[in-house]
Design a protein around this motif. Structure first.
Motif, PDB file in Angstrom:
ATOM      1  N   LYS A   8      41.659  14.034  24.918  1.00  0.00           N
ATOM      2  CA  LYS A   8      40.745  13.517  23.909  1.00  0.00           C
ATOM      3  C   LYS A   8      41.280  13.802  22.498  1.00  0.00           C
ATOM      4  CE  LYS A   8      37.773  11.806  26.707  1.00  0.00           C
ATOM      5  NZ  LYS A   8      38.790  11.486  27.692  1.00  0.00           N
ATOM      6  N   GLY A   9      40.687  13.090  21.496  1.00  0.00           N
ATOM      7  CA  GLY A   9      41.031  13.318  20.103  1.00  0.00           C
ATOM      8  C   GLY A   9      42.195  12.466  19.618  1.00  0.00           C
ATOM      9  N   PHE A  10      42.593  12.695  18.371  1.00  0.00           N
ATOM     10  CA  PHE A  10      43.716  11.982  17.770  1.00  0.00           C
ATOM     11  C   PHE A  10      44.974  12.136  18.624  1.00  0.00           C
ATOM     12  CE2 PHE A  10      43.119  11.173  12.935  1.00  0.00           C
ATOM     13  CZ  PHE A  10      41.883  10.602  13.168  1.00  0.00           C
ATOM     14  N   ASP A  11      45.752  11.051  18.702  1.00  0.00           N
ATOM     15  CA  ASP A  11      47.057  11.105  19.364  1.00  0.00           C
ATOM     16  C   ASP A  11      47.979  10.104  18.668  1.00  0.00           C
ATOM     17  OD1 ASP A  11      46.335   8.572  20.338  1.00  0.00           O
ATOM     18  OD2 ASP A  11      45.691   9.357  22.280  1.00  0.00           O
ATOM     19  N   SER A  12      49.120   9.825  19.277  1.00  0.00           N
ATOM     20  CA  SER A  12      50.113   8.965  18.628  1.00  0.00           C
ATOM     21  C   SER A  12      49.633   7.524  18.484  1.00  0.00           C
ATOM     22  CB  SER A  12      51.434   8.999  19.408  1.00  0.00           C
ATOM     23  OG  SER A  12      51.214   8.628  20.760  1.00  0.00           O
ATOM     24  N   GLU A  13      48.656   7.106  19.288  1.00  0.00           N
ATOM     25  CA  GLU A  13      48.121   5.752  19.202  1.00  0.00           C
ATOM     26  C   GLU A  13      46.817   5.704  18.413  1.00  0.00           C
ATOM     27  OE1 GLU A  13      47.774   3.817  22.957  1.00  0.00           O
ATOM     28  OE2 GLU A  13      49.847   4.206  23.540  1.00  0.00           O
ATOM     29  N   ASN A  14      45.968   6.682  18.615  1.00  0.00           N
ATOM     30  CA  ASN A  14      44.641   6.695  17.987  1.00  0.00           C
ATOM     31  C   ASN A  14      44.578   7.786  16.931  1.00  0.00           C
ATOM     32  OD1 ASN A  14      43.069   4.762  19.839  1.00  0.00           O
ATOM     33  ND2 ASN A  14      43.990   6.177  21.297  1.00  0.00           N
ATOM     34  N   GLY A 114      44.075  18.199  23.933  1.00  0.00           N
ATOM     35  CA  GLY A 114      44.552  17.210  22.984  1.00  0.00           C
ATOM     36  C   GLY A 114      45.872  17.634  22.371  1.00  0.00           C
ATOM     37  N   ARG A 115      46.339  16.779  21.480  1.00  0.00           N
ATOM     38  CA  ARG A 115      47.588  17.010  20.747  1.00  0.00           C
ATOM     39  C   ARG A 115      47.262  17.754  19.452  1.00  0.00           C
ATOM     40  NH1 ARG A 115      50.407  12.244  17.298  1.00  0.00           N
ATOM     41  NH2 ARG A 115      52.266  13.336  16.539  1.00  0.00           N
ATOM     42  N   PHE A 116      47.788  18.958  19.313  1.00  0.00           N
ATOM     43  CA  PHE A 116      47.469  19.808  18.157  1.00  0.00           C
ATOM     44  C   PHE A 116      48.739  20.289  17.454  1.00  0.00           C
ATOM     45  CE2 PHE A 116      43.589  20.067  20.608  1.00  0.00           C
ATOM     46  CZ  PHE A 116      42.594  20.158  19.648  1.00  0.00           C
ATOM     47  N   LYS A 117      48.546  20.678  16.192  1.00  0.00           N
ATOM     48  CA  LYS A 117      49.643  21.231  15.392  1.00  0.00           C
ATOM     49  C   LYS A 117      49.069  22.218  14.389  1.00  0.00           C
ATOM     50  CE  LYS A 117      53.777  19.590  12.923  1.00  0.00           C
ATOM     51  NZ  LYS A 117      54.502  18.371  12.491  1.00  0.00           N
ATOM     52  N   GLU A 118      49.789  23.307  14.164  1.00  0.00           N
ATOM     53  CA  GLU A 118      49.321  24.338  13.236  1.00  0.00           C
ATOM     54  C   GLU A 118      49.312  23.822  11.791  1.00  0.00           C
ATOM     55  OE1 GLU A 118      50.278  28.691  14.136  1.00  0.00           O
ATOM     56  OE2 GLU A 118      51.989  27.616  15.001  1.00  0.00           O
ATOM     57  N   THR A 119      48.346  24.311  11.025  1.00  0.00           N
ATOM     58  CA  THR A 119      48.228  23.952   9.612  1.00  0.00           C
ATOM     59  C   THR A 119      48.206  25.216   8.748  1.00  0.00           C
ATOM     60  OG1 THR A 119      45.803  23.988   9.640  1.00  0.00           O
ATOM     61  CG2 THR A 119      46.888  21.891  10.160  1.00  0.00           C
ATOM     62  N   GLY A 249      46.683   7.700  30.580  1.00  0.00           N
ATOM     63  CA  GLY A 249      45.565   8.179  31.381  1.00  0.00           C
ATOM     64  C   GLY A 249      44.715   9.172  30.622  1.00  0.00           C
ATOM     65  N   GLN A 250      43.407   9.108  30.834  1.00  0.00           N
ATOM     66  CA  GLN A 250      42.489   9.985  30.122  1.00  0.00           C
ATOM     67  C   GLN A 250      42.085  11.199  30.944  1.00  0.00           C
ATOM     68  OE1 GLN A 250      39.217   8.124  27.894  1.00  0.00           O
ATOM     69  NE2 GLN A 250      40.133   6.148  28.291  1.00  0.00           N
ATOM     70  N   GLU A 251      41.783  10.987  32.223  1.00  0.00           N
ATOM     71  CA  GLU A 251      41.289  12.079  33.065  1.00  0.00           C
ATOM     72  C   GLU A 251      42.169  12.274  34.285  1.00  0.00           C
ATOM     73  OE1 GLU A 251      38.167  11.751  30.320  1.00  0.00           O
ATOM     74  OE2 GLU A 251      38.502  10.109  31.716  1.00  0.00           O
ATOM     75  N   PHE A 252      42.587  13.521  34.494  1.00  0.00           N
ATOM     76  CA  PHE A 252      43.408  13.886  35.646  1.00  0.00           C
ATOM     77  C   PHE A 252      42.572  14.826  36.516  1.00  0.00           C
ATOM     78  CE2 PHE A 252      46.692  13.850  32.034  1.00  0.00           C
ATOM     79  CZ  PHE A 252      46.790  12.464  32.062  1.00  0.00           C
ATOM     80  N   VAL A 253      42.305  14.422  37.751  1.00  0.00           N
ATOM     81  CA  VAL A 253      41.330  15.102  38.599  1.00  0.00           C
ATOM     82  C   VAL A 253      42.032  15.852  39.722  1.00  0.00           C
ATOM     83  CG1 VAL A 253      39.239  14.808  39.992  1.00  0.00           C
ATOM     84  CG2 VAL A 253      39.709  13.219  38.104  1.00  0.00           C
TER      85      VAL A 253
END
Length: 270
Positions: A8-14, A114-119, A249-253
């Protein structure tokens, strides 16, 4: 119990940029841009700073819609709430179909990553991405399913949703209306950690980082106990020394073993 590892959250596409790891360790997952969204980035706030200002501080020339799709909606104090508000997560279309095909139901657990980076703050006091910091996949929240609401029944008037839930994008946004549309609400307490709420947010901690040290974000350092189970969308994920997570893919079960549940407990406990 099933575990659903949910992107979920911001990524390279959204959104095009990583979600920020704030200087205090907050993992601030940013809702994806949506020009028909139920919220605006200006209306959402971390402390006294709008999400709009946070995003544009991190990338001054970013071009995204003003509106956003606030889902999952886990953080209470980012906007005004109606009485009775609870965390909620909606899913629809083929992504919901996948969850249904995997028999995801009450008692199962979402782990949101999600995809995160330190600030850090620069000399001007502006929030910027830390130089040399890497993009990382990190687990930032969780929800154990306590109730599933069929949104199609709500829209047909067959089920009365509480007023606070009517603000959720899967009810309010027309582009989320279809024959597959549901909202998940949490248990009051975790069944396997009853001292904790059924949904919660996590701060930055090394053991919550999925990405293997020194590798690209999609190469994960999962414990060996995950080799005992099948994970949807991952027919052959294991390489020599890492788990190659799916690019789409959004959900991996997966079905949780006792060892995996112990790993989850460690991740969630403060």
């Amino acid at each position: 119990m099933k575990i659903i590892i949910s992107r979920k959250g911001f990524d390279s596409e959204n959104g095009k940029i990583p979600n920020p790891i704030l200087p205090d360790g907050t993992l601030l997952s940013l809702p994806i841009p949506d020009d028909k969204g139920n919220n605006t980035f200006l209306s959402l706030h971390w402390n006294e700073t709008s999400y709009y200002d946070i995003i544009h501080s991190l990338k001054h020339n970013i071009n995204i819609p003003d509106e956003c799709h606030l889902d999952p909606d886990l953080r209470k104090d980012i906007r005004n709430r109606l009485p009775g508000w609870k965390p909620a997560f909606g899913q629809s279309g083929s992504a919901l179909g996948h969850l249904q095909n995997m028999n995801v139901s009450v008692g199962d657990l979402f782990l949101f990553f999600g995809r995160f980076k330190e600030t850090e703050e620069n000399k001007k006091g502006e929030l910027v991405f830390k130089k040399g910091a890497k993009d990382l996949h990190i687990i930032y929240g969780y929800m154990q399913i306590g109730e599933t609401i069929d949104v199609t029944e709500v829209l047909k008037g067959e089920f009365k949703a509480p007023d606070w839930l009517k603000e959720h994008p899967h009810i309010k946004d027309k582009n989320n209306r279809g024959d597959k549309n549901a909202i998940y609400l949490p248990t009051d307490k975790l069944s396997f950690l009853p001292e904790l709420e059924g949904s919660g947010l996590l701060n930055y901690r090394k053991d919550r980082v999925l990405t293997k040290n020194g590798m690209s974000k999609s190469k994960w350092d999962l414990p060996k106990c995950f080799k005992e189970v099948e994970i949807s969308y991952h027919p052959h994920p294991w390489k020599d020394n890492y788990f190659q997570s799916a690019a789409k893919g959004q959900e991996f079960v997966l079905e949780a073993t006792p060892s995996i549940i112990e790993w989850v407990k460690h991740i969630i406990k403060e």
